[in-house]
Write a protein that holds these residues in place. Structure first.
Motif, PDB file in Angstrom:
ATOM      1  N   HIS A  21      43.241  37.433  32.124  1.00  0.00           N
ATOM      2  CA  HIS A  21      42.462  38.644  32.419  1.00  0.00           C
ATOM      3  C   HIS A  21      41.583  38.447  33.645  1.00  0.00           C
ATOM      4  N   SER A  22      41.372  37.193  34.063  1.00  0.00           N
ATOM      5  CA  SER A  22      40.628  36.924  35.293  1.00  0.00           C
ATOM      6  C   SER A  22      41.217  35.696  35.973  1.00  0.00           C
ATOM      7  N   ARG A 131      45.709  40.781  37.622  1.00  0.00           N
ATOM      8  CA  ARG A 131      44.952  41.487  36.585  1.00  0.00           C
ATOM      9  C   ARG A 131      43.491  41.648  36.983  1.00  0.00           C
ATOM     10  N   GLU A 132      42.927  40.651  37.670  1.00  0.00           N
ATOM     11  CA  GLU A 132      41.542  40.801  38.118  1.00  0.00           C
ATOM     12  C   GLU A 132      41.435  41.816  39.244  1.00  0.00           C
ATOM     13  N   ASN A 136      39.563  44.866  37.593  1.00  0.00           N
ATOM     14  CA  ASN A 136      38.127  44.859  37.893  1.00  0.00           C
ATOM     15  C   ASN A 136      37.813  45.266  39.324  1.00  0.00           C
ATOM     16  N   THR A 138      37.853  43.131  41.715  1.00  0.00           N
ATOM     17  CA  THR A 138      37.174  41.978  42.293  1.00  0.00           C
ATOM     18  C   THR A 138      38.175  40.863  42.534  1.00  0.00           C
ATOM     19  N   ASN A 141      35.808  36.548  40.577  1.00  0.00           N
ATOM     20  CA  ASN A 141      34.634  36.788  39.750  1.00  0.00           C
ATOM     21  C   ASN A 141      34.379  35.567  38.860  1.00  0.00           C
ATOM     22  N   THR A 169      43.121  44.554  32.317  1.00  0.00           N
ATOM     23  CA  THR A 169      42.449  43.354  31.825  1.00  0.00           C
ATOM     24  C   THR A 169      42.624  43.158  30.328  1.00  0.00           C
TER      25      THR A 169
END
Length: 194
Positions: A21-22, A131-132, A136, A138, A141, A169
């Motif tokens: 997810h990030s 995915r980030e 998001n 970004t 992050n 995410t």
């Protein structure tokens, strides 16, 4: 594809969707996975010939759990925020090591292991990055958590001021994005002619 590769690939899918997810979580788990599996492979390579076949599974479970627990403790000491962000997915590395040992990956040629690790790392980082970016808006992050920095005021590069598509995410968004990447790979890859 045989049953052992299906099991191995299915177990790799869990951290692939759960942690990506990030970018920070994907890179962190990828590094932890590579370190633990390489240490596990070296240790089992030294122990395998000294163990009777009936005790290999128990020894591999004990070794994998020990190495993964040590990696979790080192990650917690290095950066508590990062280790908490990984959740249970770091502990799943032990299960992955046991499955890789059981399916014979550590007895195979080093090129095959390198290919498997490279493919997993590339897919983890690519999914984490996408995915980030999409979810998001970004890039990077909390990436400073991987370096042991405790300052939380740097939130990466904000590319979209109002965020992104939040679904990306979440776990369903991870499956959708992975499916799109597989479809793109199938469309891009030339079909073999017979």
């Amino acid at each position: 594809m045989d049953n052992s590769s299906t099991l191995r690939n299915a177990l790799m899918l869990t951290p692939l969707i759960g942690v990506t997810h990030s970018l920070m979580a994907a890179v962190g788990l990828c590094l932890m996975f590579l370190v633990v599996t390489q240490l596990f492979g070296l240790a089992m390579g030294a122990l395998r010939s000294r163990l009777v076949p009936a005790t290999r599974m128990l020894a591999s479970i004990l070794l994998a759990a020990t190495l993964t627990s040590c990696a979790e403790l080192m990650a917690q000491a290095w950066s508590l925020q990062w280790q908490q962000h990984l959740g249970i997915y770091g502990a799943l590395i032990a299960l992955q090591c046991v499955v890789l040992e059981h399916t014979g990956v550590f007895q195979s040629d080093w090129r095959q292991r390198l290919r498997l690790n490279s493919l997993f790392a590339t897919l983890m980082i690519t999914l984490g990055l996408l995915r980030e970016l999409i979810g998001n808006g970004t890039l990077g992050n909390h990436l400073s958590w991987l370096f042991g920095a405790t300052q939380t005021d740097w939130h990466g590069w904000v590319l979209v001021a109002d965020g992104g598509l939040r679904l990306t995410t979440l776990v369903p968004g991870g499956f959708i994005l992975l499916g799109l990447l597989i479809a793109a790979w199938q469309a891009w890859r030339p079909t073999p002619t017979h």
